[in-house]
Design a protein around this motif. Sequence first.
Motif, PDB file in Angstrom:
ATOM      1  N   ILE A  31      38.315 -11.989  30.946  1.00 17.42           N
ATOM      2  CA  ILE A  31      36.875 -11.811  31.178  1.00 17.42           C
ATOM      3  C   ILE A  31      36.412 -12.763  32.267  1.00 17.42           C
ATOM      4  O   ILE A  31      35.623 -12.389  33.133  1.00 17.42           O
ATOM      5  CB  ILE A  31      36.085 -12.015  29.869  1.00 17.42           C
ATOM      6  CG1 ILE A  31      36.377 -10.845  28.925  1.00 17.42           C
ATOM      7  CG2 ILE A  31      34.598 -12.148  30.128  1.00 17.42           C
ATOM      8  CD1 ILE A  31      35.730 -10.940  27.586  1.00 17.42           C
ATOM      9  N   LYS A  32      36.917 -13.985  32.261  1.00 15.80           N
ATOM     10  CA  LYS A  32      36.537 -14.959  33.281  1.00 15.80           C
ATOM     11  C   LYS A  32      37.043 -14.548  34.663  1.00 15.80           C
ATOM     12  O   LYS A  32      36.483 -14.954  35.675  1.00 15.80           O
ATOM     13  CB  LYS A  32      37.092 -16.339  32.938  1.00 15.80           C
ATOM     14  CG  LYS A  32      36.403 -17.006  31.783  1.00 15.80           C
ATOM     15  CD  LYS A  32      37.017 -18.382  31.573  1.00 15.80           C
ATOM     16  CE  LYS A  32      36.500 -19.074  30.357  1.00 15.80           C
ATOM     17  NZ  LYS A  32      37.127 -20.371  30.148  1.00 15.80           N
ATOM     18  N   ALA A  33      38.083 -13.737  34.719  1.00 18.29           N
ATOM     19  CA  ALA A  33      38.671 -13.337  35.997  1.00 18.29           C
ATOM     20  C   ALA A  33      37.724 -12.484  36.825  1.00 18.29           C
ATOM     21  O   ALA A  33      37.737 -12.537  38.054  1.00 18.29           O
ATOM     22  CB  ALA A  33      39.978 -12.594  35.757  1.00 18.29           C
ATOM     23  N   SER A  34      36.887 -11.699  36.183  1.00 12.13           N
ATOM     24  CA  SER A  34      35.956 -10.823  36.894  1.00 12.13           C
ATOM     25  C   SER A  34      34.543 -11.372  36.758  1.00 12.13           C
ATOM     26  O   SER A  34      34.051 -11.585  35.645  1.00 12.13           O
ATOM     27  CB  SER A  34      36.014  -9.412  36.294  1.00 12.13           C
ATOM     28  OG  SER A  34      34.961  -8.621  36.800  1.00 12.13           O
ATOM     29  N   ARG A  35      33.876 -11.597  37.891  1.00 12.92           N
ATOM     30  CA  ARG A  35      32.525 -12.171  37.887  1.00 12.92           C
ATOM     31  C   ARG A  35      31.543 -11.273  37.134  1.00 12.92           C
ATOM     32  O   ARG A  35      30.764 -11.750  36.319  1.00 12.92           O
ATOM     33  CB  ARG A  35      32.066 -12.380  39.334  1.00 12.92           C
ATOM     34  CG  ARG A  35      30.643 -12.819  39.476  1.00 12.92           C
ATOM     35  CD  ARG A  35      30.546 -14.316  39.578  1.00 12.92           C
ATOM     36  NE  ARG A  35      29.170 -14.689  39.852  1.00 12.92           N
ATOM     37  CZ  ARG A  35      28.448 -15.424  39.029  1.00 12.92           C
ATOM     38  NH1 ARG A  35      28.964 -15.867  37.916  1.00 12.92           N
ATOM     39  NH2 ARG A  35      27.216 -15.743  39.331  1.00 12.92           N
ATOM     40  N   SER A  54      28.367 -10.113  32.333  1.00 11.10           N
ATOM     41  CA  SER A  54      28.035  -9.189  31.243  1.00 11.10           C
ATOM     42  C   SER A  54      28.337  -9.823  29.886  1.00 11.10           C
ATOM     43  O   SER A  54      27.562  -9.679  28.931  1.00 11.10           O
ATOM     44  CB  SER A  54      28.823  -7.890  31.378  1.00 11.10           C
ATOM     45  OG  SER A  54      28.531  -7.263  32.588  1.00 11.10           O
ATOM     46  N   TRP A  55      29.458 -10.521  29.812  1.00 14.83           N
ATOM     47  CA  TRP A  55      29.832 -11.228  28.580  1.00 14.83           C
ATOM     48  C   TRP A  55      28.769 -12.270  28.222  1.00 14.83           C
ATOM     49  O   TRP A  55      28.350 -12.368  27.070  1.00 14.83           O
ATOM     50  CB  TRP A  55      31.193 -11.883  28.775  1.00 14.83           C
ATOM     51  CG  TRP A  55      31.674 -12.696  27.620  1.00 14.83           C
ATOM     52  CD1 TRP A  55      31.464 -14.024  27.400  1.00 14.83           C
ATOM     53  CD2 TRP A  55      32.448 -12.236  26.512  1.00 14.83           C
ATOM     54  NE1 TRP A  55      32.056 -14.427  26.248  1.00 14.83           N
ATOM     55  CE2 TRP A  55      32.675 -13.340  25.673  1.00 14.83           C
ATOM     56  CE3 TRP A  55      32.984 -11.004  26.161  1.00 14.83           C
ATOM     57  CZ2 TRP A  55      33.401 -13.247  24.501  1.00 14.83           C
ATOM     58  CZ3 TRP A  55      33.715 -10.924  24.990  1.00 14.83           C
ATOM     59  CH2 TRP A  55      33.912 -12.030  24.174  1.00 14.83           C
ATOM     60  N   GLN A  56      28.321 -13.040  29.215  1.00 15.59           N
ATOM     61  CA  GLN A  56      27.304 -14.067  28.971  1.00 15.59           C
ATOM     62  C   GLN A  56      25.992 -13.447  28.514  1.00 15.59           C
ATOM     63  O   GLN A  56      25.338 -13.976  27.614  1.00 15.59           O
ATOM     64  CB  GLN A  56      27.090 -14.908  30.219  1.00 15.59           C
ATOM     65  CG  GLN A  56      28.210 -15.872  30.496  1.00 15.59           C
ATOM     66  CD  GLN A  56      27.938 -16.740  31.706  1.00 15.59           C
ATOM     67  OE1 GLN A  56      27.336 -16.308  32.674  1.00 15.59           O
ATOM     68  NE2 GLN A  56      28.410 -17.978  31.649  1.00 15.59           N
ATOM     69  N   VAL A  57      25.596 -12.343  29.134  1.00 15.08           N
ATOM     70  CA  VAL A  57      24.364 -11.665  28.716  1.00 15.08           C
ATOM     71  C   VAL A  57      24.503 -11.187  27.272  1.00 15.08           C
ATOM     72  O   VAL A  57      23.586 -11.344  26.460  1.00 15.08           O
ATOM     73  CB  VAL A  57      24.023 -10.496  29.671  1.00 15.08           C
ATOM     74  CG1 VAL A  57      22.927  -9.625  29.093  1.00 15.08           C
ATOM     75  CG2 VAL A  57      23.631 -11.029  31.039  1.00 15.08           C
ATOM     76  N   GLY A  58      25.665 -10.616  26.933  1.00 13.53           N
ATOM     77  CA  GLY A  58      25.891 -10.163  25.560  1.00 13.53           C
ATOM     78  C   GLY A  58      25.835 -11.296  24.563  1.00 13.53           C
ATOM     79  O   GLY A  58      25.205 -11.180  23.502  1.00 13.53           O
ATOM     80  N   VAL A  59      26.480 -12.420  24.878  1.00  9.30           N
ATOM     81  CA  VAL A  59      26.461 -13.581  23.993  1.00  9.30           C
ATOM     82  C   VAL A  59      25.030 -14.105  23.854  1.00  9.30           C
ATOM     83  O   VAL A  59      24.580 -14.448  22.753  1.00  9.30           O
ATOM     84  CB  VAL A  59      27.406 -14.692  24.512  1.00  9.30           C
ATOM     85  CG1 VAL A  59      27.177 -16.007  23.793  1.00  9.30           C
ATOM     86  CG2 VAL A  59      28.849 -14.252  24.368  1.00  9.30           C
ATOM     87  N   PHE A  60      24.285 -14.124  24.967  1.00  3.87           N
ATOM     88  CA  PHE A  60      22.911 -14.606  24.906  1.00  3.87           C
ATOM     89  C   PHE A  60      22.055 -13.703  24.020  1.00  3.87           C
ATOM     90  O   PHE A  60      21.283 -14.188  23.192  1.00  3.87           O
ATOM     91  CB  PHE A  60      22.295 -14.702  26.305  1.00  3.87           C
ATOM     92  CG  PHE A  60      20.905 -15.262  26.280  1.00  3.87           C
ATOM     93  CD1 PHE A  60      20.697 -16.622  26.162  1.00  3.87           C
ATOM     94  CD2 PHE A  60      19.799 -14.431  26.340  1.00  3.87           C
ATOM     95  CE1 PHE A  60      19.420 -17.147  26.119  1.00  3.87           C
ATOM     96  CE2 PHE A  60      18.521 -14.938  26.288  1.00  3.87           C
ATOM     97  CZ  PHE A  60      18.323 -16.302  26.183  1.00  3.87           C
ATOM     98  N   VAL A  61      22.197 -12.398  24.169  1.00  2.07           N
ATOM     99  CA  VAL A  61      21.387 -11.455  23.387  1.00  2.07           C
ATOM    100  C   VAL A  61      21.718 -11.557  21.891  1.00  2.07           C
ATOM    101  O   VAL A  61      20.821 -11.595  21.050  1.00  2.07           O
ATOM    102  CB  VAL A  61      21.580 -10.011  23.911  1.00  2.07           C
ATOM    103  CG1 VAL A  61      20.983  -8.995  22.968  1.00  2.07           C
ATOM    104  CG2 VAL A  61      20.964  -9.877  25.295  1.00  2.07           C
ATOM    105  N   VAL A  62      23.007 -11.628  21.570  1.00  2.34           N
ATOM    106  CA  VAL A  62      23.400 -11.756  20.160  1.00  2.34           C
ATOM    107  C   VAL A  62      22.892 -13.080  19.586  1.00  2.34           C
ATOM    108  O   VAL A  62      22.332 -13.122  18.489  1.00  2.34           O
ATOM    109  CB  VAL A  62      24.933 -11.631  20.008  1.00  2.34           C
ATOM    110  CG1 VAL A  62      25.376 -12.000  18.604  1.00  2.34           C
ATOM    111  CG2 VAL A  62      25.383 -10.222  20.356  1.00  2.34           C
TER     112      VAL A  62
END
Length: 136
Positions: free
Chosen positions: A24-28, A33-41
Motif C-alpha cells: 500500500i505504501k508503494a503506491s501514492r 486512499s488507505w489514509q482516508v479510509g483509516v481516518f473515516v473509520v
Amino acid sequence: MNTGSDEQAGAPDAALGSRAPAFIKASRTLHLSWQVGVFVVGLAVVVAGVIMLPLPGPGWLVIFGGMAIWATEFVWAQLVLRWTKRKVTEAAQRALDPKVRRRNIILTTVALVIMAVLAGIYLWKFGLVMPWKIDD
C-alpha cells in the motif's frame, strides 16, 4: 524534536508513522486512499464514543479506540495516544499513593456526613412528604 515523551535514553521506541502494508505504501494514490479510509473509520468510532458520553455506553473507551485506529496511520494521533497513556499511568500512581487515598477517604466521609445532616434537617422540618402531595 521533542515529542514530549519521557522515554529513557536507549529504550526501544516504537517507530512513528504509517503502519500500512508495504504494497500500500508503494503506491501514492493507494496510500492516500488507505489514509482516508483509516481516518473515516477512526472518525466514525470517535463520533460514536462522543455520542455515548451522555448516553449509556463506554464512551471514553470507544473514543480511545478511535484514537488507536488513527494512531495506526497518523503521527499526531500516536503522540496524543502516548501522552494520554502517560497521563493515565501517572494518575493511577498518584491515586495509589497512601496520603492521597487517605485524603480522598476523609473528604468523602465529610461530604457524606454533611449530606446526612442536611437530609436529617429537611426531614425534621418537612417530614417525609412527597413534593407533589404538599397541601398549601
